[in-house]
Design a protein around this motif. Structure first.
Motif, PDB file in Angstrom:
ATOM      1  N   PRO A  71       0.597  -0.880   0.061  1.00 62.19           N
ATOM      2  CA  PRO A  71      -0.362  -0.011  -0.021  1.00 62.19           C
ATOM      3  C   PRO A  71       1.125   1.215  -0.064  1.00 62.19           C
ATOM      4  O   PRO A  71       0.279   2.215  -0.685  1.00 62.19           O
ATOM      5  N   GLU A  72       1.653   0.969   0.725  1.00 62.86           N
ATOM      6  CA  GLU A  72       2.554   2.258   0.192  1.00 62.86           C
ATOM      7  C   GLU A  72       3.553   2.779  -1.046  1.00 62.86           C
ATOM      8  O   GLU A  72       3.734   3.684  -1.556  1.00 62.86           O
ATOM      9  N   ALA A  77      -3.671   4.374  -2.719  1.00 63.37           N
ATOM     10  CA  ALA A  77      -4.088   3.367  -1.086  1.00 63.37           C
ATOM     11  C   ALA A  77      -4.328   4.811  -0.762  1.00 63.37           C
ATOM     12  O   ALA A  77      -4.335   5.672  -0.192  1.00 63.37           O
ATOM     13  N   GLU A  78      -5.167   4.032   0.663  1.00 63.57           N
ATOM     14  CA  GLU A  78      -5.535   4.345   1.464  1.00 63.57           C
ATOM     15  C   GLU A  78      -5.736   3.957   2.536  1.00 63.57           C
ATOM     16  O   GLU A  78      -4.790   3.089   2.620  1.00 63.57           O
ATOM     17  N   ALA A  80      -7.179   2.466   5.298  1.00 62.13           N
ATOM     18  CA  ALA A  80      -7.324   0.793   5.450  1.00 62.13           C
ATOM     19  C   ALA A  80      -6.909  -0.305   4.776  1.00 62.13           C
ATOM     20  O   ALA A  80      -6.723  -0.772   5.457  1.00 62.13           O
ATOM     21  N   ASP A  81      -6.378  -0.019   3.991  1.00 60.14           N
ATOM     22  CA  ASP A  81      -5.404  -0.190   2.681  1.00 60.14           C
ATOM     23  C   ASP A  81      -4.321  -1.677   3.394  1.00 60.14           C
ATOM     24  O   ASP A  81      -3.842  -2.581   3.380  1.00 60.14           O
ATOM     25  N   LYS A  82      -3.775  -0.215   4.589  1.00 55.34           N
ATOM     26  CA  LYS A  82      -2.382  -0.938   5.731  1.00 55.34           C
ATOM     27  C   LYS A  82      -2.722  -2.028   6.728  1.00 55.34           C
ATOM     28  O   LYS A  82      -2.246  -2.606   7.217  1.00 55.34           O
ATOM     29  N   ALA A  83      -3.986  -1.872   7.341  1.00 56.84           N
ATOM     30  CA  ALA A  83      -4.657  -1.987   8.176  1.00 56.84           C
ATOM     31  C   ALA A  83      -5.327  -3.800   7.746  1.00 56.84           C
ATOM     32  O   ALA A  83      -4.891  -4.452   7.480  1.00 56.84           O
ATOM     33  N   GLY A  84      -4.768  -4.492   9.256  1.00 57.97           N
ATOM     34  CA  GLY A  84      -4.878  -5.620   9.348  1.00 57.97           C
ATOM     35  C   GLY A  84      -3.923  -5.977  11.101  1.00 57.97           C
ATOM     36  O   GLY A  84      -3.460  -5.137  11.728  1.00 57.97           O
ATOM     37  N   THR A  85      -3.838  -7.499  10.512  1.00 61.07           N
ATOM     38  CA  THR A  85      -3.154  -7.911  11.920  1.00 61.07           C
ATOM     39  C   THR A  85      -1.675  -7.962  12.017  1.00 61.07           C
ATOM     40  O   THR A  85      -0.928  -8.443  11.158  1.00 61.07           O
TER      41      THR A  85
END
Length: 143
Positions: A71-72, A77-78, A80-85
């Motif tokens: 995503p970087e 990209a927003e 939320a695209d990098k969100a996760g565990t």
């Protein structure tokens, strides 16, 4: 990842140029006509920093080849695209605090140069690192 490799390569070029300038600047002839010689601490620090940033840049470059687009590196990209565990963090583990105490004890041994403190601190540090790594890998007793 691609941008990180470019940043490290840019830092490598900058530090290499600064190392060359620093080496030539410290070897100048003073007012009395004598050459004082190279100032080793700064020259070694700049050369080693150049090597460090080069190693990081090469590592990031090679890992970028094997990884999909992050995503970087994606223009649209927003957040939320990098969100996760992000990983598993043990909520009730005592071992990080024990490791900090072992590092402190080892540090005091190095500061005061007491061999027994260094050996005991290193032993405790190895023990606590092992317990931290294996706290979820060792099965509980069945009886």
């Amino acid at each position: 990842m691609k941008s990180s490799a470019k940043i490290m390569y840019g830092l490598t070029i900058f530090l290499a140029a600064m190392a060359v300038i620093y080496i030539f600047a410290t070897m100048h002839v003073d007012d009395k006509g004598s050459t004082p010689g190279l100032e080793w601490v700064g020259a070694v620090a700049l050369v080693l920093s150049t090597g460090l940033t080069l190693m990081l840049g090469v590592y990031l470059h090679f890992t970028e080849v094997r990884v999909d687009v992050l995503p970087e590196d994606w223009e649209e990209a927003e957040v939320a695209d990098k969100a996760g565990t992000l990983g598993f963090f043990s909520p009730s583990s005592i071992w990080p605090a024990a490791m900090a105490g072992a590092v402190g004890f080892l540090g005091f041994g190095i500061i005061y140069f007491h061999y027994w403190m260094i050996f005991v601190g290193a032993g405790i540090l190895v023990f606590t690192v092992a317990k931290l790594n294996f706290q979820y890998g060792v099965p509980r007793e069945k009886h």
